[in-house]
Design a protein around this motif. Structure first.
Motif, PDB file in Angstrom:
ATOM      1  N   UNK A 245     -34.601 -18.288  19.995  1.00  0.00           N
ATOM      2  CA  UNK A 245     -35.799 -18.539  19.217  1.00  0.00           C
ATOM      3  C   UNK A 245     -35.836 -17.545  18.064  1.00  0.00           C
ATOM      4  N   UNK A 246     -36.306 -17.971  16.920  1.00  0.00           N
ATOM      5  CA  UNK A 246     -36.276 -17.099  15.737  1.00  0.00           C
ATOM      6  C   UNK A 246     -37.630 -17.141  15.039  1.00  0.00           C
ATOM      7  N   UNK A 247     -38.152 -15.963  14.692  1.00  0.00           N
ATOM      8  CA  UNK A 247     -39.389 -15.851  13.921  1.00  0.00           C
ATOM      9  C   UNK A 247     -39.092 -15.007  12.694  1.00  0.00           C
ATOM     10  N   UNK A 248     -39.481 -15.524  11.509  1.00  0.00           N
ATOM     11  CA  UNK A 248     -39.210 -14.832  10.246  1.00  0.00           C
ATOM     12  C   UNK A 248     -40.524 -14.586   9.519  1.00  0.00           C
ATOM     13  N   UNK A 249     -40.687 -13.364   9.027  1.00  0.00           N
ATOM     14  CA  UNK A 249     -41.858 -13.012   8.230  1.00  0.00           C
ATOM     15  C   UNK A 249     -41.393 -12.506   6.867  1.00  0.00           C
ATOM     16  N   UNK A 250     -41.929 -13.075   5.799  1.00  0.00           N
ATOM     17  CA  UNK A 250     -41.605 -12.660   4.432  1.00  0.00           C
ATOM     18  C   UNK A 250     -42.683 -11.712   3.906  1.00  0.00           C
ATOM     19  N   UNK A 251     -42.260 -10.701   3.179  1.00  0.00           N
ATOM     20  CA  UNK A 251     -43.228  -9.826   2.510  1.00  0.00           C
ATOM     21  C   UNK A 251     -42.666  -9.354   1.174  1.00  0.00           C
ATOM     22  N   UNK A 252     -43.507  -9.464   0.139  1.00  0.00           N
ATOM     23  CA  UNK A 252     -43.187  -8.882  -1.154  1.00  0.00           C
ATOM     24  C   UNK A 252     -43.712  -7.448  -1.154  1.00  0.00           C
ATOM     25  N   UNK A 253     -42.933  -6.522  -1.671  1.00  0.00           N
ATOM     26  CA  UNK A 253     -43.327  -5.126  -1.636  1.00  0.00           C
ATOM     27  C   UNK A 253     -44.671  -4.907  -2.327  1.00  0.00           C
ATOM     28  N   UNK A 254     -45.542  -4.163  -1.674  1.00  0.00           N
ATOM     29  CA  UNK A 254     -46.836  -3.775  -2.232  1.00  0.00           C
ATOM     30  C   UNK A 254     -46.734  -2.311  -2.630  1.00  0.00           C
ATOM     31  N   UNK A 255     -46.549  -2.038  -3.911  1.00  0.00           N
ATOM     32  CA  UNK A 255     -46.268  -0.670  -4.367  1.00  0.00           C
ATOM     33  C   UNK A 255     -47.442   0.275  -4.159  1.00  0.00           C
TER      34      UNK A 255
END
Length: 568
Positions: free
Chosen positions: A505-515
């Motif tokens: 099973x695979x779970x992916x979370x995306x995040x753009x850097x918050x400077x």
């Protein structure tokens, strides 16, 4: 003996004279004439017989075809004595905008003027007619490819005037594929300029034209009344959701089955239905696209003929560069499921960049999706109705799957390697391959001026999910932006075989850097992994029988085109 199938024939006269395969649509002539509407706009998807039907109407009414009733003998319209007397009795102006596909405003206007000049050439006998004044004869000479915009905008009105006086009868005007230049204008960025020109042209031709008996326009979309049709209060609009002319364009199921019998293909009815049925006009179900049917009759092979008969460029761009919401809804459609969205039949091309609802309206008008059901009409006509929609048929399913796979051709090998690394947990290879993919293909997924730099990576990776889904549906059930535990995960891959440890099973979370909160991609990716754990995104997979020890967590952190992936 089966008739010969003529592929691509749009001349009614030629089809009849050569005894080519033809499905009788002459009943449309009677239905349209009996309705007595001044100006009718009919929208249907491409290659649904619009041009052939317009040519059929020209052959029936035009005085150029006087005493050519032989073209209609044996057809439905010829059974009515009243209509036999109408054949060949009107001056008809017939023009098409189908070939106006220029990428800039100046060339588009030049092409329209060229079409008008060619049209006038067929009526140049008027220059020797004593019924025209000297000024009117000079007007004829002013119709040239370098004429002013104002002259071009009034050209059809003036031609109507001359012809109606010459023949002593008002004219019928047929304009085929009126919206082709509008779609090109949207795609190439000169929409507002063309709207202004076209509004004046249509107003002069269809509204302030006392020499007009009746007119028909055909196209794929109903462009908003507030743009080019703002002055046309005499316009009867017939869309794919309307109750008029429901069987005039496209083939009914009975017509298709009769054709299969004629060509000795009766045993193929079930498979043909699965591939090519699914269109619905008004309440008329089981409409087939003619292009695929005549190609199947000719080649006797199943292929996505209609779906591949053009580039589908506009739809491709809208999906490829669309928001994560649009991509998520496309995932749902590609799984064979239904989406529930509002539909407004009036397409406003200028809204397509930012209105997700406009995208579904365009896809419905274009034939890519079909209506399953709709909410009941409410008293507030300003509100768009909610429609339950699905992909039209198997042919369209194949088209979208191929379209999505083509997005990744520049990095196909890298993508395949990334999937292997994702499943095996090879973090180092995932980073290497994904950064290669990003550098090679990121620009083609950039949503441009309407999307912030922060959103662009998210759009790219949601596009990637669709490509991933096409490749992995045999092994995984793939979902995105769904609730699990105490929040919404970005991507979840649920293995179909819960006992096969080779497919975790695979779970992916995306995040753009918050400077403001994070100093590095390392901190961002750690925040993504922490969110998976704190929100208990594993809950859904565990409830579905996946062993907790066989669930992989991955965090994707972005900064511009830089990507960092980590997992646990």
């Amino acid at each position: 003996m089966a008739r010969v199938v003529g592929i691509g024939k749009q001349s009614f006269e030629k089809i009849i004279k050569e005894n080519c395969f033809y499905v009788d649509k002459t009943g449309f002539i009677k239905e349209w004439w009996d309705n007595k509407d001044d100006v009718t706009l009919i929208t249907r998807p491409r290659r649904f017989g619009k041009t052939l039907n317009m040519d059929m109407i020209k052959c029936f009414f035009s005085n150029e075809y006087k005493d050519r009733g032989d073209l209609f003998e044996g057809l439905d319209i010829w059974k009515d004595e009243k209509y036999r007397e109408l054949q060949g009795t009107y001056p008809v102006i017939f023009l098409s905008f189908a070939e106006i596909k220029q990428n800039n405003y100046q060339d588009t206007i030049a092409k329209i003027k060229k079409i008008l000049c060619s049209l006038y050439q067929s009526f140049m006998f008027l220059k020797d007619w004593d019924g025209l004044t000297d000024e009117e004869k000079n007007n004829l000479k002013r119709i040239s490819e370098d004429m002013s915009d104002v002259t071009a905008q009034s050209a059809l009105n003036e031609l109507s005037n001359y012809l109606s006086r010459y023949y002593g009868k008002k004219v019928i005007i047929l304009l085929d594929e009126y919206d082709t230049p509008m779609q090109e204008a949207y795609t190439n960025g000169y929409w507002e300029e063309l709207v202004a020109f076209t509004r004046s042209l249509f107003n002069s031709t269809f509204k302030t034209n006392p020499y007009l008996e009746r007119a028909i326009m055909t196209g794929i979309t109903r462009v908003s009344k507030e743009s080019i049709f703002s002055d046309l209060n005499n316009l009867e609009v017939v869309t794919t959701l309307s109750s008029k002319y429901t069987t005039a364009f496209g083939f009914t199921e009975q017509e298709v089955f009769n054709a299969l019998d004629e060509f000795g293909l009766s045993a193929q009815k079930g498979e043909v239905k699965a591939w090519y049925d699914g269109f619905m006009f008004g309440k008329q179900k089981d409409i087939y696209n003619p292009w695929s049917i005549i190609n199947f009759l000719d080649k006797k092979e199943y292929n996505p003929y209609w779906a591949e008969s053009s580039s589908n460029g506009l739809i491709n761009n809208l999906v490829q560069k669309g928001s994560p919401y649009i991509k998520m809804m496309m995932e749902t459609l590609l799984k064979g499921e239904i989406i529930n969205v509002p539909i407004d039949e009036q397409i406003v091309f200028s809204e397509l960049d930012y209105s997700e609802d406009a995208v579904w309206s365009l896809m419905l008008a274009s034939g890519y999706i079909k209506v399953i059901s709709a909410d009941a009409l409410t008293g507030d006509r300003r509100k768009a109705r909610m429609y339950r929609l699905a992909l039209t048929n198997f042919e369209i399913q194949l088209m979208f799957e191929k379209m999505i796979l083509r997005w990744f051709i520049p990095a196909k090998n890298e993508t395949n390697e990334f999937i292997k690394a994702l499943i095996s947990g090879d973090i180092e290879s995932m980073n290497e391959y994904m950064n290669d993919v990003t550098l090679n293909t990121f620009s083609s997924f950039d949503s441009g001026k309407h999307t912030s730099e922060k959103k662009a990576p998210e759009n790219f990776y949601h596009g990637f999910v669709l490509g991933l889904m096409v490749d992995q549906t045999d092994n995984y059930i793939i979902a995105s932006n769904r609730e699990s535990g105490f929040g919404r995960y970005d991507i979840m891959l649920e293995p179909k075989d819960k006992n096969n440890t080779h497919y975790p099973g695979i779970i992916i979370e995306f995040k753009v850097i918050n400077t403001r909160k994070e100093n590095s991609l390392e901190e961002t990716v750690e925040a993504a992994l922490k969110q998976i754990e704190e929100k208990n995104y594993d809950a859904e997979l565990i409830n579905r029988g996946v062993n907790k020890e066989n669930i992989h967590h991955y965090g994707f952190a972005f900064k511009g085109k830089e990507v960092l992936i980590d997992g646990r």
